[in-house]
Write a protein that holds these residues in place. Sequence first.
Motif, short mmCIF file in Angstrom:
data_model
loop_
_atom_site.label_atom_id
_atom_site.label_comp_id
_atom_site.label_asym_id
_atom_site.label_seq_id
_atom_site.Cartn_x
_atom_site.Cartn_y
_atom_site.Cartn_z
N GLN A 83 97.75 38.12 10.96
CA GLN A 83 96.66 38.58 10.11
C GLN A 83 96.15 37.44 9.24
O GLN A 83 96.94 36.70 8.66
CB GLN A 83 97.16 39.73 9.21
CG GLN A 83 97.62 40.95 9.97
CD GLN A 83 96.52 41.57 10.80
OE1 GLN A 83 95.37 41.63 10.37
NE2 GLN A 83 96.87 42.01 12.00
N SER A 104 93.90 37.28 3.07
CA SER A 104 92.80 37.85 2.30
C SER A 104 92.42 36.88 1.18
O SER A 104 93.20 36.01 0.79
CB SER A 104 93.21 39.19 1.69
OG SER A 104 94.22 38.99 0.70
N ARG A 105 91.23 37.04 0.65
CA ARG A 105 90.78 36.19 -0.45
C ARG A 105 91.70 36.35 -1.66
O ARG A 105 92.04 35.38 -2.34
CB ARG A 105 89.34 36.54 -0.83
CG ARG A 105 88.76 35.67 -1.94
CD ARG A 105 87.31 36.00 -2.20
NE ARG A 105 86.49 35.79 -1.01
CZ ARG A 105 85.19 36.02 -0.95
NH1 ARG A 105 84.55 36.54 -2.02
NH2 ARG A 105 84.50 35.78 0.15
N GLU A 106 92.12 37.59 -1.90
CA GLU A 106 93.00 37.85 -3.04
C GLU A 106 94.35 37.19 -2.86
O GLU A 106 94.89 36.57 -3.79
CB GLU A 106 93.18 39.36 -3.22
CG GLU A 106 94.10 39.73 -4.38
CD GLU A 106 94.32 41.23 -4.50
OE1 GLU A 106 94.97 41.66 -5.46
OE2 GLU A 106 93.85 41.97 -3.61
N ARG A 107 94.91 37.29 -1.66
CA ARG A 107 96.21 36.68 -1.39
C ARG A 107 96.14 35.17 -1.51
O ARG A 107 97.03 34.54 -2.10
CB ARG A 107 96.68 37.08 0.00
CG ARG A 107 98.01 36.46 0.43
CD ARG A 107 99.17 36.95 -0.40
NE ARG A 107 100.43 36.38 0.06
CZ ARG A 107 101.57 36.50 -0.59
NH1 ARG A 107 101.62 37.17 -1.74
NH2 ARG A 107 102.68 35.97 -0.12
N ARG A 108 95.10 34.58 -0.97
CA ARG A 108 94.95 33.13 -1.05
C ARG A 108 94.83 32.68 -2.50
O ARG A 108 95.41 31.66 -2.90
CB ARG A 108 93.71 32.68 -0.26
CG ARG A 108 93.55 31.16 -0.19
CD ARG A 108 92.29 30.79 0.56
NE ARG A 108 92.38 31.20 1.96
CZ ARG A 108 92.94 30.44 2.91
NH1 ARG A 108 93.48 29.28 2.59
NH2 ARG A 108 92.96 30.85 4.15
#
Length: 251
Positions: free
Chosen positions: A5, A8-12
């Motif tokens: 997967q 995500s922008r948030e995870r990065r």
Amino acid sequence: MTNKQPLSRERRAQLDAGLVEATHLAEILALDFARLLAAVAPSLPASAVASMRKAANSGITLRMQGAATLLRAHALGDPLHWQTHTSDTVRGWACYLIGSDPRLTLEHKLDAMRALADDPHFGVREWAWLALRPHIAAEPLRVLAHVHGWTADASPNVRRFACEALRPRGVWAAHIALFKQEPQHAQPLLEALCCDESRYVQDSVGNWLNDAGKSQPAWVRALCAGWAERHAGAANAYVRKRALRLLDKAG
């Protein structure tokens, strides 16, 4: 240690801010070192952060060393300050600060690295030996003598470090020429770990011998044959199978 997967922008953003640990290798490789440096060391001048941004396409080990070099150059080089940080990558920088400290003897570097070799995060445990690998490759017998006692440590992570750090070959690490040609020097260490109850340690011992088998197959076969006669347990059987996996395919 892979993930199909995309991040995500948030995870990065969380990774780049040093707020969370990476959960697999892909996250470690994707992390923006310049943003992480700026987040965890806001006193760094913009020029230092910019230099890390320019190195974004360098190999991961070069970036790890580069971050440690920048921290030391700007009076932020105390590994104790970083080795309890939330970010596994920042704790990895502590490994490289220890490994590159010119004031420490090799034995002192090993001892200072011991806590990081026992870090709960898989990535930090790898940085612990990779950060020392150039010194280990230069003086493997000196390191071998120092870490042999670690094979009796209560932590499988520390026991595994004693083996993994001295593997003859490595993908991201300098090879140890002596052990490629004369692996018998490490036999006492391998004997101490050949029936270890930890699969983590068993994998390392098996991989060590698999490395050695690429240049000294007869020695590896003989060692494993001797173990088969002396050790009937499942742990040693697993180690032997892993050690001989390429040799058995070759016939």
